[in-house]
Scaffold this active site. Structure first.
Site, PDB file in Angstrom:
ATOM      1  N   GLU A  52       0.992  -1.073  -0.064  1.00 56.03           N
ATOM      2  CA  GLU A  52       0.004   0.056  -0.090  1.00 56.03           C
ATOM      3  C   GLU A  52       0.876   1.222  -0.150  1.00 56.03           C
ATOM      4  O   GLU A  52       1.826   1.262   0.661  1.00 56.03           O
ATOM      5  CB  GLU A  52      -0.957   0.001   1.187  1.00 56.03           C
ATOM      6  CG  GLU A  52      -2.078   0.988   0.916  1.00 56.03           C
ATOM      7  CD  GLU A  52      -3.192   0.549   2.193  1.00 56.03           C
ATOM      8  OE1 GLU A  52      -3.197  -0.434   2.651  1.00 56.03           O
ATOM      9  OE2 GLU A  52      -3.977   1.698   2.139  1.00 56.03           O
ATOM     10  N   LYS A  57      -4.117   0.928  -2.508  1.00 55.48           N
ATOM     11  CA  LYS A  57      -3.545  -0.389  -2.407  1.00 55.48           C
ATOM     12  C   LYS A  57      -2.973  -0.977  -3.966  1.00 55.48           C
ATOM     13  O   LYS A  57      -3.704  -0.667  -4.840  1.00 55.48           O
ATOM     14  CB  LYS A  57      -4.625  -1.474  -2.001  1.00 55.48           C
ATOM     15  CG  LYS A  57      -4.919  -1.112  -0.597  1.00 55.48           C
ATOM     16  CD  LYS A  57      -5.873  -2.160   0.112  1.00 55.48           C
ATOM     17  CE  LYS A  57      -6.036  -1.787   1.784  1.00 55.48           C
ATOM     18  NZ  LYS A  57      -7.033  -2.641   1.999  1.00 55.48           N
ATOM     19  N   ASP A 174      13.487  10.308  -6.440  1.00 57.15           N
ATOM     20  CA  ASP A 174      12.898   9.494  -5.182  1.00 57.15           C
ATOM     21  C   ASP A 174      13.562   8.166  -5.189  1.00 57.15           C
ATOM     22  O   ASP A 174      12.878   7.285  -4.598  1.00 57.15           O
ATOM     23  CB  ASP A 174      11.544   9.650  -4.949  1.00 57.15           C
ATOM     24  CG  ASP A 174      10.787   9.509  -3.705  1.00 57.15           C
ATOM     25  OD1 ASP A 174      11.884   9.400  -2.747  1.00 57.15           O
ATOM     26  OD2 ASP A 174       9.636   8.814  -3.590  1.00 57.15           O
TER      27      ASP A 174
HETATM   28  N1  LIG Z   1       5.103  -4.010  -9.475  1.00 53.93           N
HETATM   29  C1  LIG Z   1       4.861  -4.372  -8.329  1.00 53.93           C
HETATM   30  N2  LIG Z   1       5.074  -5.832  -7.863  1.00 53.93           N
HETATM   31  C2  LIG Z   1       5.022  -6.006  -6.570  1.00 53.93           C
HETATM   32  N3  LIG Z   1       4.699  -5.338  -5.705  1.00 53.93           N
HETATM   33  C3  LIG Z   1       4.362  -4.053  -5.908  1.00 53.93           C
HETATM   34  C4  LIG Z   1       4.604  -3.537  -7.179  1.00 53.93           C
HETATM   35  N4  LIG Z   1       4.538  -2.179  -7.138  1.00 53.93           N
HETATM   36  C5  LIG Z   1       4.188  -1.961  -5.952  1.00 53.93           C
HETATM   37  N5  LIG Z   1       4.088  -3.081  -5.137  1.00 53.93           N
HETATM   38  C6  LIG Z   1       3.988  -2.999  -3.460  1.00 53.93           C
HETATM   39  O1  LIG Z   1       3.192  -2.233  -3.270  1.00 53.93           O
HETATM   40  C7  LIG Z   1       3.578  -1.104  -2.320  1.00 53.93           C
HETATM   41  C8  LIG Z   1       3.343   0.327  -2.779  1.00 53.93           C
HETATM   42  O2  LIG Z   1       3.636   0.409  -4.135  1.00 53.93           O
HETATM   43  P1  LIG Z   1       4.179   2.003  -4.615  1.00 53.93           P
HETATM   44  O3  LIG Z   1       5.308   2.506  -3.554  1.00 53.93           O
HETATM   45  O4  LIG Z   1       4.219   2.117  -5.748  1.00 53.93           O
HETATM   46  O5  LIG Z   1       2.915   2.847  -4.355  1.00 53.93           O
HETATM   47  P2  LIG Z   1       2.758   4.444  -3.998  1.00 53.93           P
HETATM   48  O6  LIG Z   1       1.314   4.590  -3.776  1.00 53.93           O
HETATM   49  O7  LIG Z   1       3.404   5.155  -5.342  1.00 53.93           O
HETATM   50  O8  LIG Z   1       3.261   4.695  -2.783  1.00 53.93           O
HETATM   51  P3  LIG Z   1       4.334   5.956  -2.434  1.00 53.93           P
HETATM   52  O9  LIG Z   1       4.325   6.914  -3.462  1.00 53.93           O
HETATM   53  O10 LIG Z   1       4.057   6.078  -0.927  1.00 53.93           O
HETATM   54  O11 LIG Z   1       5.509   5.011  -2.503  1.00 53.93           O
HETATM   55  C9  LIG Z   1       5.181  -1.266  -2.611  1.00 53.93           C
HETATM   56  O12 LIG Z   1       5.724  -1.016  -1.533  1.00 53.93           O
HETATM   57  C10 LIG Z   1       5.257  -2.993  -2.715  1.00 53.93           C
HETATM   58  O13 LIG Z   1       4.962  -3.488  -1.814  1.00 53.93           O
END
Ligand SMILES: Nc1ncnc2c1ncn2[C@@H]1O[C@H](COP(=O)(O)OP(=O)(O)OP(=O)(O)O)[C@@H](O)[C@H]1O
Length: 893
Positions: A52, A57, A174
């Site tokens: 998440e 999610k 980042d």
């Molecule tokens: N391609 C992927 N494969 C497997 N798990 C993933 C993938 N992308 C994201 N996740 C899971 O989802 C979590 C959140 O994803 P991500 O960091 O890209 O979200 P976000 O909404 O951009 O969050 P933030 O900007 O707060 O870092 C990751 O820490 C990882 O556990």
């Protein structure tokens, strides 16, 4: 058991229902029930939550093999973003589009692959390649630290991915452990491109500070100077490498700031404490780390040098694969996989009905609905223009009708999404063309005007204005070019989206209790699948600021800070021997466009004024106009105090103690005529000085204009100031600028040095030597800034105190500008400290560090107030040098 069973199977019916549900089901029954309950999003079945983030999610998704329905053919990660939680034109919206557009552009094995983007009425789903190896920081946590061979392999992959994105003109901004994942073969996958940005040229600098504090390069935090973004990415790579090999983050052992929550202190510590290594890191990687984690970005290795470093030699072959090679490889792969895909597509296209019939009725009902509001968002601030879908001038009739027509087709190539997106692109291309035409017209006019006789002053002034307009338009045009590139990407996106026929994009049920968007850093931590870390912070983003307590300024101050930076950076770009121009962006100041006093025109800071004795600027004239004048007045009063007279401009102009009106001063000083009523000038005589700032509303030219006046006799203080400031005469024009600047934007250099604040308010006498400039700055605390200004204008002493601050601040800022223009490092500048070895700290702090790792960095230069050493070092004579320069120039003119 039976009660549990009943509870689970109770549908509100009578005993019959219960009876039926208690019956033992056949496997096929169970299977069909399971199938019915299967959640889908477009062609994907939705499974467990992978993680998440800020947006919500990330779910595991998969498709089934069309021939044998049970077989999983492909797994993906779907970032589900609730559309109703995305505020139009917000930071979040920008991040989403940035990420999508950047990923669309990147095809590298170590960069997460964007499969597609789907949306329905409720969600946007960013479908990504599934990185089944999980989160990299957990991987390190599990292993405590990586062996050097493993670390070297993974770091090589990171470098290769970063090099690839840099070669595409993109910077991640980042990079951190939390944004790295592993695939099933334990290869590194860079993800989360929400802060990606574009640089145009090799030396293109960026102004927006971002990066998570622990990973952000020092230049982002302790300087307002534009930074070389690729070097900032490289710093982050250095931190990541250190964490891989050490098992904890460098500079993590400040006893006074164990959690690193105090960002200013963290950076103070980083810049003052030399890099130390645990004994198990061998000399070669140490050497690489020492060259990566160099505070001075100019001395930091670039990506090519990293690739050539001894430590990465075992992987030199991998590193020798060029970005072009990667592109070609990917193209080949796509070409090879195409025949099958094409067949699939053809099959689906020929039988739309059969493809949709795979989904339930509810799926069919919830067909793709384009929320045009999302696409019709206004053009965002300039710096974000590269990767977002900006406002189209209109989505034409045809589009909507075709949307209706094509609903039946269920083909994404003709879907509402494609059509709406195409409309966006077309509208923007059209707007860009119109803009170009306008530029050409203005250009012609400028050329014509330049050929005119010099006697025709009026026309020449007009020409100046036109020139400025031309320059501004060129600027817009440059942005458009960036936008065009972005549009190219979008167009490509639309084309590729059109290759897929499945339009029946649905999400039957994702989560009934979906609350991702409202989460703050605190709530992030509470979620079961949440990463134990805060929401990323980006300047301007409210969501991420929640935990920035020591620097949690109100919006006004935050905005004025960015305004300050803007003005200073504009100053920096000026040649001293050309007429400076200052245009403050009202968006940056956060003040209403039509009502806020601001520095407006090119001519506002005229260097051609006759030299004048140093006088404090103690009165201001603000003209307001039109429907917004009450708002303007209230802002003005808020900033300047309530002792102002507001009189209609056309009726009378109050006179000062010598019986002279502002206009008389204006003409006596041969101030350039106001262009369209907008100018800023400083008027003075022997006893009275006052500063004028005019503000005209473009909208309400016909409305009466108001002026606000407050005259203050400063003669009693002038001599004192003169004495204190011997030899520092003829700086009036500079002061005038800073005065108005200060009045308008409440310049935000600040400090919480309470002692110095108390001293100043009680004594009220200025110490105007350059050496005291910093103290003057220290005097402006964040907390009392809002309340201080009104009272200060109520009496002469307070005015005087204000002037002293203005002067001190002017000096400080001039010194800053001067310092930045000089390439020589400042003497005693502790920021460029040398690096030593020796510390051993084996504590594995990566896990705990994550709590704060993702907070983006506000530019803290102005906020690093608790720590005197973090304030920029100054040379006492610098201000004098600049003033002397202005003096000479002024005399020449
Ligand atoms: N391609 C992927 N494969 C497997 N798990 C993933 C993938 N992308 C994201 N996740 C899971 O989802 C979590 C959140 O994803 P991500 O960091 O890209 O979200 P976000 O909404 O951009 O969050 P933030 O900007 O707060 O870092 C990751 O820490 C990882 O556990």
């Amino acid at each position: 058991m039976s009660s549990i069973s009943n509870r689970h199977t109770y549908y509100g019916g009578g005993s019959n229902t219960q009876h039926t549900t208690n019956m033992v089901r056949s496997p096929s029954d169970r299977l069909s029930k399971l199938k019915r309950k299967q959640i889908t999003f477009g062609p994907y079945y939705i499974g467990s939550t992978l993680g998440e983030g800020e947006f919500g999610k990330v779910k595991l998704g998969w498709t089934r093999n069309p021939t044998s329905n049970q077989e999983v053919s492909k797994q993906v990660a779907i970032k589900l973003i609730r559309r109703d939680k995305i505020v139009k034109n917000s930071e979040k919206e920008i991040k989403i589009f940035r990420e999508i557009n950047a990923l669309k552009h990147l095809t590298h094995p170590n960069i997460v692959k964007l499969e597609e983007v789907l949306q329905n009425s409720k969600y946007i789903g960013i479908v990504l390649e599934y990185a089944s190896g999980g989160e990299f920081y957990r991987y390190i946590q599990r292993k405590r630290r990586l062996k050097e061979t493993a670390g070297c392999r993974l770091f090589t992959q990171l470098v290769s991915g970063v090099n690839y994105m840099h070669s595409k003109g993109l910077v991640h901004r980042d990079l951190k452990l939390e944004n790295l994942l592993l695939d099933k073969h334990e290869n590194l996958v860079i993800t989360d491109f929400g802060f990606v940005n574009e640089f145009l040229k090799d030396n293109d600098l960026m102004k927006t500070s971002c990066g998570s504090p622990c990973y952000a390069a020092p230049e982002l935090v302790i300087s307002t100077k534009p930074y070389e973004a690729r070097k900032a990415d490289i710093w982050s790579c250095g931190i990541i490498l250190y964490a891989m090999l050490a098992g904890y983050l460098p500079w993590d052992d400040d006893p006074q700031n164990p959690e690193g929550d105090d960002i200013a202190r963290l950076y103070y510590f980083i810049t003052r404490t030399s890099l130390k290594f645990p004994e198990y890191i061998s000399p070669i990687p140490r050497d690489l780390l020492r060259r990566l984690l160099v505070s001075d970005p100019r001395k930091r290795l670039n990506i090519r040098q990293i690739q050539q470093h001894e430590w990465l030699r075992p992987h030199s072959e991998f590193l020798s694969i060029t970005p072009e090679d990667w592109d070609n490889k990917m193209k080949t792969e796509v070409a090879l996989s195409n025949p099958q895909q094409n067949n699939e597509k053809l099959n689906k296209a020929s039988s739309v009905e059969s493809s949709t019939s795979k989904y339930s009725n509810s799926d069919k009902r919830d067909t793709l609905i384009i929320d045009t509001a999302m696409l019709l968002s206004p053009v965002p601030p300039q710096e974000y223009q590269s990767y977002i879908i900006t406002k189209p001038s209109s989505v034409n009739e045809d589009t909507s009708s075709s949307t209706q027509k094509n609903k039946k087709m269920h083909s994404r190539s003709n879907s509402a999404a494609s059509i709406a997106l195409q409309a966006v692109v077309d509208a923007e291309l059209e707007a860009s063309q119109r803009n170009q035409d306008h530029i050409n017209t203005v250009k012609n006019e400028v050329n014509r005007n330049e050929n005119m006789n010099t006697k025709e002053k009026r026309s020449n002034n007009n020409s100046d204005n036109k020139k400025q307009e031309y320059i501004n338009l060129q600027q817009v045009s440059r942005n458009d070019t960036m936008q065009d590139r972005s549009m190219g990407i979008r167009a490509e996106f639309i084309r590729s989206a059109g290759n897929n026929e499945r339009e029946d994009i649905q999400l039957k049920k994702v989560e009934t209790n979906y609350n991702g968007e409202n989460s703050t850093r605190g709530s992030h931590n509470s979620g079961k699948h949440r990463k134990p870390r805060p929401t990323s912070y980006h300047p301007g983003s409210s969501s991420g600021r929640t935990n920035l307590s020591p620097y949690d300024f109100n919006t006004f101050n935050t905005n004025t800070e960015s305004s300050t930076k803007k003005v200073i950076s504009q100053l920096e770009t000026l040649q001293f021997d050309s007429t400076p121009s200052l245009i403050v962006d009202t968006e940056a100041t956060g003040m209403p466009v039509n009502s806020s006093p601001k520095i407006l025109s090119q001519r506002s800071f005229s260097m051609s004024k006759p030299s004048l004795d140093l006088q404090s600027v103690t009165a201001d004239l603000i003209k307001f106009q039109g429907e917004n004048d009450s708002a303007a007045k209230s802002i003005h009063e808020h900033v300047m105090g309530t002792n102002w007279q507001y009189v209609p401009h056309s009726i009378s102009s109050p006179k000062n103690s010598l019986g002279r009106t502002p206009e008389e001063y204006d003409s006596s000083l041969q101030h350039p005529p106001s262009s369209g009523g907008k100018y800023e000038t400083v008027l003075t005589d022997s006893n009275t000085s006052y500063n004028s700032i005019t503000q005209e509303s473009e909208k309400s030219k016909t409305s009466p204009m108001y002026e606000a006046y407050m005259f203050t006799d400063v003669s009693t203080q002038r001599d004192k100031i003169k004495e204190e400031k011997k030899g520092s005469k003829k700086r009036f024009s500079i002061l005038s600028f800073y005065s108005s600047y200060n009045n308008n934007s409440k310049t935000s250099f600040d400090s919480s040095d309470t002692k110095s604040r108390a001293d100043h308010s009680s004594i009220g006498s200025p110490q105007l030597t350059p050496g005291h400039a910093t103290q003057g700055r220290a005097d402006l605390s964040v907390r009392d800034r809002n309340t201080r200004m009104p009272s200060m204008t109520n009496n002469t002493n307070n005015s005087h105190l204000k002037n002293e601050r203005i002067i001190s601040q002017a000096e400080s800022d001039i010194e800053d500008v001067y310092r930045r223009r000089s390439s020589k490092p400042i003497k005693n500048d502790k920021r460029y400290s040398s690096i030593e070895i020796g510390r051993d700290n084996t504590a594995n702090k990566i896990g705990t560090r994550n709590k704060r790792a993702s907070m983006m960095v506000p530019n803290l230069q102005e906020h690093n107030t608790n720590i005197p050493e973090l304030r920029p070092q100054r040379e006492q004579s610098t201000a004098k040098k600049v003033i002397d320069f202005f003096k000479r120039r002024s005399m020449r003119l």
